[in-house]
Design an enzyme around this catalytic site. Structure first.
Site, PDB file in Angstrom:
ATOM      1  CD  GLU A 156      -2.866   0.895   2.493  1.00  0.00           C
ATOM      2  OE1 GLU A 156      -3.855   1.636   2.547  1.00  0.00           O
ATOM      3  OE2 GLU A 156      -2.621   0.009   3.341  1.00  0.00           O
ATOM      4  CE  LYS A 161      -7.498   0.971   2.786  1.00  0.00           C
ATOM      5  NZ  LYS A 161      -6.347   1.193   3.703  1.00  0.00           N
ATOM      6  CB  CYS A 207      -4.578  -2.443   3.864  1.00  0.00           C
ATOM      7  SG  CYS A 207      -3.799  -2.701   5.486  1.00  0.00           S
ATOM      8  CB  SER A 257      19.988  -1.812  35.421  1.00  0.00           C
ATOM      9  OG  SER A 257      18.936  -2.686  35.035  1.00  0.00           O
TER      10      SER A 257
END
Length: 680
Positions: free
Chosen positions: A26, A95, A156, A338
């Site tokens: 896309e 779309k 999509c 750490s």
């Protein structure tokens, strides 16, 4: 320019494998992550310029190319698929359904096409008209009918909708569907996507081609590829979900007669197809199938490959960090290590990044090899370093210990740094902390004390925060100057390592080591990180991770006494497991305090908790969540991996100033508790 080159390379690879149709992701020409740059006319114009360059050469000769780009039509901006063949544009398909939830804001930039099964004429820009010899091309919701088959696309989000376009397209007789997508990675999400892709043709037959972005597109998301091809509900080809390679082409040989046979045996579908209104068909004088189809063996069905969540954590954030590093111009990363679970997970992910990048470079990926040499500042022709050698060049870890730090965390920090290969520093911060405390005493004539020494909660937190913020300042100083100290160019990016649960609870100091340039674990839960540590000890080759996982989480900001050792869960007043529950109910189930309490009355009925205890837990969570929500406004950009992330920038849009007493909601909870207790 980079996107155009990748599109061209993908077409070349598709041609070399004998493909007749190529579909890309896309908005592949400008990149899906342009966001508000889509509002700029420049973005649309540059996309057309790139397309004109593609159409001016031989890229589209004898192959149908399906390319994603924005298009202005009738004064409206659309997210489009442009179909091209033999230097001509066949169709521009806008779309129909836009993604507008979670991380997506497509309706901010685009408009959904409002005219199903309708086609209009689109006037091409002069540069493209010159390249193609066309003034107008079809624009709208249509399919392409070739001499031997028909083809159409959805984009999509449309795959995820209840009335997905492929259903009506199948009833119109279309055999081949494509989907150019921009779908991001999220832990345990791929199975949902693959189920939808398989079901798209399991019900109505057909061939489904899915293409997706892969990589970091300049934001918090990692698009996780996994291009695939399905035939009649079965996967016949699947690409990689995580990789540092820029271009991957997935191909398959398919027999369209199997689609005809599948549908012909499904009489109910035939009845619906006969009654349905057909899509407009654009006639194309071209054959999709090979002339001698019997020379091609159809690709066989194969099981879908899924990564475990531990593998997803190892590879997804690692690829995201690699893209961020190579595109940022930095010469490496610096991590305050750490020896605890979070920073150790981050170190392991950087180690995984080094393994992936050097493996790709050693396997012949020229782009990866060039990036490895450039970032490590190695001369051309120098052999690709091993993962540990590469880490030594580009990864600096520093243990910022204090008088409250333990020998165990110092030892784990050093051991893990050796296993990963980082350049490691062991630094004491006590002199800097003492200087700040002395300054405060000089100004106020008051000396703050820790809680174990008789101080108040306010004093205790302030003394902890001084240490935490000093670590942040020293980390950025070291990141800026360590390359200079070592005679190298550039700067280091500082890595944060606060997990998603700590962000949700606000269990972090504002502007401490949670404040960094990027954070690869900021969207991952503590529970998933602990599983990853166990997995990484064996599969990444970092055995120290096993001992890190076994140690109780502690900030080591308070003095250790015989009768007191600071632990995270005791400090927070809730467990990490409980935090995960609260987070999912708050964000995914969309429950406020009262409804969360009602849900937990059922979910926790076997835990031996009274109604009042459950009520108190819910109220405690919402108190700390709301009073610390302001910290989310300065949260380090983090890899998005979990759908209950509290990230304030775009995913979890809520206020950062609350009435932390929640008077109405907490009153209602108390009323329910009273009613239940009366019945008992």
């Amino acid at each position: 320019e980079g996107n155009l080159g990748r599109v061209q390379l993908s077409i070349q690879k598709a041609k070399s494998e004998g493909a007749r149709y190529r579909v890309g992701p896309e908005l592949e020409l400008p990149g899906y992550g342009c966001e508000d740059h889509f509002l700029e006319v420049d973005t649309v114009e540059h996309s057309w310029e790139c397309l004109a360059e593609l159409l001016s050469g031989d890229a589209t000769d004898d192959i149908v190319c399906d390319i994603g780009m924005p298009v202005m039509h009738g004064g409206v901006r659309y997210n489009c698929r442009v179909f091209a063949l033999n230097r001509k544009i066949l169709l521009i398909r806008p779309k129909l359904c836009l993604a507008n939830d979670g991380n997506y804001r497509e309706t901010r930039w685009f408009t959904a096409w409002q005219h199903p099964k309708k086609v209009e004429n689109h006037r091409l820009p002069t540069s493209v008209a010159t390249a193609t010899g066309q003034l107008y091309v079809p624009f709208g919701d249509a399919a392409l009918e070739f001499l031997d088959a028909s083809l159409a696309s959805e984009t999509c989000e449309e795959l995820f909708t209840p009335a997905a376009p492929h259903i009506q397209l199948a009833l119109s007789g279309v055999e081949v569907f494509s989907n150019g997508s921009g779908s991001h990675h999220q832990l345990r999400k791929l199975n949902t996507r693959m189920d939808l892709i398989q079901s798209a043709t399991a019900k109505a037959g057909g061939v489904y081609l899915y293409a997706n972005q892969r990589g970091c597109d300049g934001g918090r998301l990692y698009y996780d590829g996994c291009a695939c091809i399905a035939v009649n509900g079965e996967i016949v080809a699947q690409g990689e979900q995580f990789a540092v390679q820029e271009v991957e082409v997935v191909t398959a040989n398919v027999d369209l007669d199997t689609v005809v046979g599948f549908r012909g045996a499904f009489q109910s579908m035939s009845c619906q197809a006969a009654a349905s209104e057909k899509h407009p068909m654009i006639q194309v004088s071209f054959t999709l199938c090979c002339e001698n189809g019997t020379s091609r063996v159809p690709s066989l069905p194969r099981p879908v490959r899924f990564h475990t969540p531990e593998e997803e954590i190892a590879f997804g954030p690692a690829c995201w960090l690699w893209d961020y590093l190579r595109r940022s111009g930095a010469s490496g990363y610096l991590l305050p290590l750490s020896g605890g679970a979070d920073s150790s997970s981050t170190a392991a992910i950087v180690g995984s990044m080094c393994q992936l990048a050097t493996a790709a470079a050693s396997a012949g990926d020229e782009r990866a090899a060039a990036d490895v040499r450039r970032i490590a500042q190695l001369a051309d022709g120098v052999p690709i370093p091993s993962p540990m050698e590469f880490a030594q060049h580009i990864f600096t870890t520093v243990y910022l210990g204090s008088e409250n730090s333990s020998k165990e965390t110092r030892s784990r920090s050093s051991s893990l740094a050796t296993e990963v290969g980082s350049a490691h520093l062991d630094v004491k911060i006590d002199t800097v902390v003492a200087a700040i405390v002395a300054f405060f005493v000089l100004v106020t004539q008051r000396t703050p004390r820790f809680k174990v020494d008789g101080g108040s909660t306010t004093e205790n937190l302030a003394l902890q925060n001084i240490q935490a913020r000093v670590r942040m300042v020293l980390s950025f100083v070291l990141a800026q100057l360590m390359p200079w100290v070592r005679g190298r160019n550039g700067f280091l990016l500082v890595l944060g390592s606060a997990n998603v649960d700590e962000g949700l609870r606000g269990y972090m100091t504002k502007y401490d080591c949670s404040s960094a340039d990027v954070n690869p674990i900021g969207g991952i839960s503590k529970g998933d990180l602990r599983s990853f540590l166990r997995w990484g000890a064996e599969h990444l080759g970092f055995p120290t991770l096993a001992s890190v996982e076994q140690a109780p989480p502690t900030a080591e900001l308070e003095p250790i006494r015989d009768d007191y050792v600071q632990t995270d869960e005791e400090d927070m007043g809730m467990s990490y497991e409980e935090l995960g529950v609260y987070g999912r109910l708050r964000k995914i189930a969309r429950l406020g305090p009262v409804e969360m309490f009602k849900r937990l009355l059922h979910d926790w009925r076997d835990r031996g908790l009274s109604v009042a205890e459950i009520a108190e837990k819910v109220k405690r969570f919402f108190f700390f969540y709301s009073c610390n929500r302001h910290k989310m406004t300065t949260l380090t950009p983090s890899y998005h991996a979990e759908n209950y992330s509290p990230e304030d920038n775009r995913f979890d849009l809520r206020p950062f100033l609350y009435n932390v007493r929640w008077p109405w909601q907490f009153k209602k909870i108390d009323e329910i508790v009273t009613q239940i207790n009366k019945k008992v």
